[in-house]
Design an enzyme around this catalytic site. Structure first.
Site, short mmCIF file in Angstrom:
data_model
loop_
_atom_site.label_atom_id
_atom_site.label_comp_id
_atom_site.label_asym_id
_atom_site.label_seq_id
_atom_site.Cartn_x
_atom_site.Cartn_y
_atom_site.Cartn_z
N ALA A 197 -9.33 6.09 4.65
CA ALA A 197 -8.84 6.94 5.69
C ALA A 197 -10.43 7.85 5.90
CB ALA A 197 -7.78 8.03 5.04
N GLY A 198 -10.61 8.12 7.06
CA GLY A 198 -11.74 9.15 7.40
C GLY A 198 -12.89 8.64 7.82
N THR A 258 -8.04 3.66 12.64
CA THR A 258 -8.47 4.53 14.10
C THR A 258 -9.76 4.38 14.31
OG1 THR A 258 -6.68 6.11 13.16
CG2 THR A 258 -8.07 6.99 14.98
N LYS A 283 0.79 -1.17 -0.03
CA LYS A 283 -0.13 -0.12 0.14
C LYS A 283 0.83 1.12 0.11
CE LYS A 283 -2.89 2.73 2.60
NZ LYS A 283 -3.18 3.41 3.83
N GLY A 327 -7.38 9.49 10.16
CA GLY A 327 -7.81 9.50 11.77
C GLY A 327 -8.75 10.60 12.14
#
Length: 325
Positions: free
Chosen positions: A254-255, A277, A167, A228
């Site tokens: 992400a997010g 996260t 990745k 995050g």
């Protein structure tokens, strides 16, 4: 001619039918469902439905998001569309339990930060996520130049015995953790030339996503929101445009903050979602991992089912003909 089956490119004769694809994949007699160019194809039409160059088939072993639904990545079939990270957990045991609860088959590790054998005497992450059970996805978290990212991928390949799947993320700054797209292009080109199978983190720009596909990345991973942040998908129409233009799997990265965010990503048609996260910093990470698994499955089922059209005004659920007034 070239057609796409579950996101993978295949070469078929000009007069091929959907039934020919089913036969070649050894799926005759099995319970399957097929989408042709995002439309469900009744099984009675498999033998008569001709294919043309560029057609996209999605074949699943059941209309569902669980163990019978699958997608291809670097030639390997995966039944879980949830990919998870390994950072920010309290300890190795919590890491193990959360990953198990998520049902993930692909687990990403930050080579520069995580001990997977390069630091003798320290706890080894591979003791709790065995490569025999999971696909380990080395990532370049913490890299801010193409050179750093490429070197990190080479290190990961060495540590994992020739592992080609990586990745790629090249960050622009420490405050936003947004991708540096220009450096990402450079790193992606170098890695593809070296034979890596590159899954690439980028922003939610359809132009950038398409260019990374053209470079040769096997999957493109646009952000939903800053890493995050837990803000969920901020630009769903951008993600949708990326998916519609893509010939490789698109996975939101992400997010994501909670299970409904994951479901929305899947309802848009994403091949999967990667998160860390949202699970690790939940009050109960193991329970959240389970929730995320179910959110992914529910979103995938809703996407395959095809939602009702949005309407401005009400529409009666029951017919009014024959009512007594």
């Amino acid at each position: 001619m070239i057609i796409y089956v579950n996101g993978e490119q295949h070469d078929y004769a000009e007069d091929s039918t959907v039934a020919d694809v089913v036969k070649e994949m050894s799926l005759i007699g099995k319970k399957i469902a097929i989408e042709l160019n995002k439309e469900i194809l009744p099984f009675q039409q498999y033998a008569v439905q001709g294919l043309k160059a560029g057609d996209r088939l999605e074949i699943v072993h059941a209309i569902g998001g669980g163990q019978h639904d699958s997608f291809l990545l670097a030639g390997i079939t995966y039944h879980s569309r949830l990919l998870v990270g390994t950072g920010k957990y309290k300890n190795m045991e919590e890491t193990r339990l959360a990953i198990e609860a998520s049902g993930a088959q692909i687990v990403t590790v930050a080579i520069r930060r995580t001990n997977i054998g390069q630091n003798p005497g320290e706890p080894n992450l591979l003791d709790v996520i065995s490569p025999d059970k999971y696909t380990i996805l080395p990532n370049t978290a913490g890299c801010y130049t193409a050179e750093e990212a490429v070197r990190t991928c080479r290190l990961g390949r060495e540590l994992l015995g020739g592992h080609k799947l990586v990745k790629l993320e090249v960050l622009a700054d420490q405050k936003t953790l947004f991708p540096d797209v220009s450096e990402t292009y450079i790193a992606a080109e170098l890695l593809v030339k070296e034979g890596f199978d590159v899954m690439v983190y980028t922003n939610d720009d359809p132009i950038a996503a398409k260019r990374l596909e053209d470079i040769g990345c096997i999957a493109v991973m646009p952000l939903a929101a800053p890493i995050g942040s837990g803000l969920g998908i901020r630009n769903p129409y951008n993600i949708l445009t990326i998916i519609e233009n893509a010939n490789v799997p698109i996975l939101v990265d992400a997010g994501v903050g909670t299970a409904s965010d994951a479901a929305i990503a899947m309802e848009l048609g994403c091949a999967g979602v990667l998160m860390n996260t949202a699970i690790a910093e939940a009050k109960n990470p193991i329970l959240m991992a389970s929730a995320m698994r179910k959110g992914i499955e529910a979103g995938r089922e809703a996407y395959l089912a095809g939602r009702m059209p949005r309407k401005r005004f009400a529409s009666a659920s029951s017919p009014i003909d024959g009512l007594f007034f």
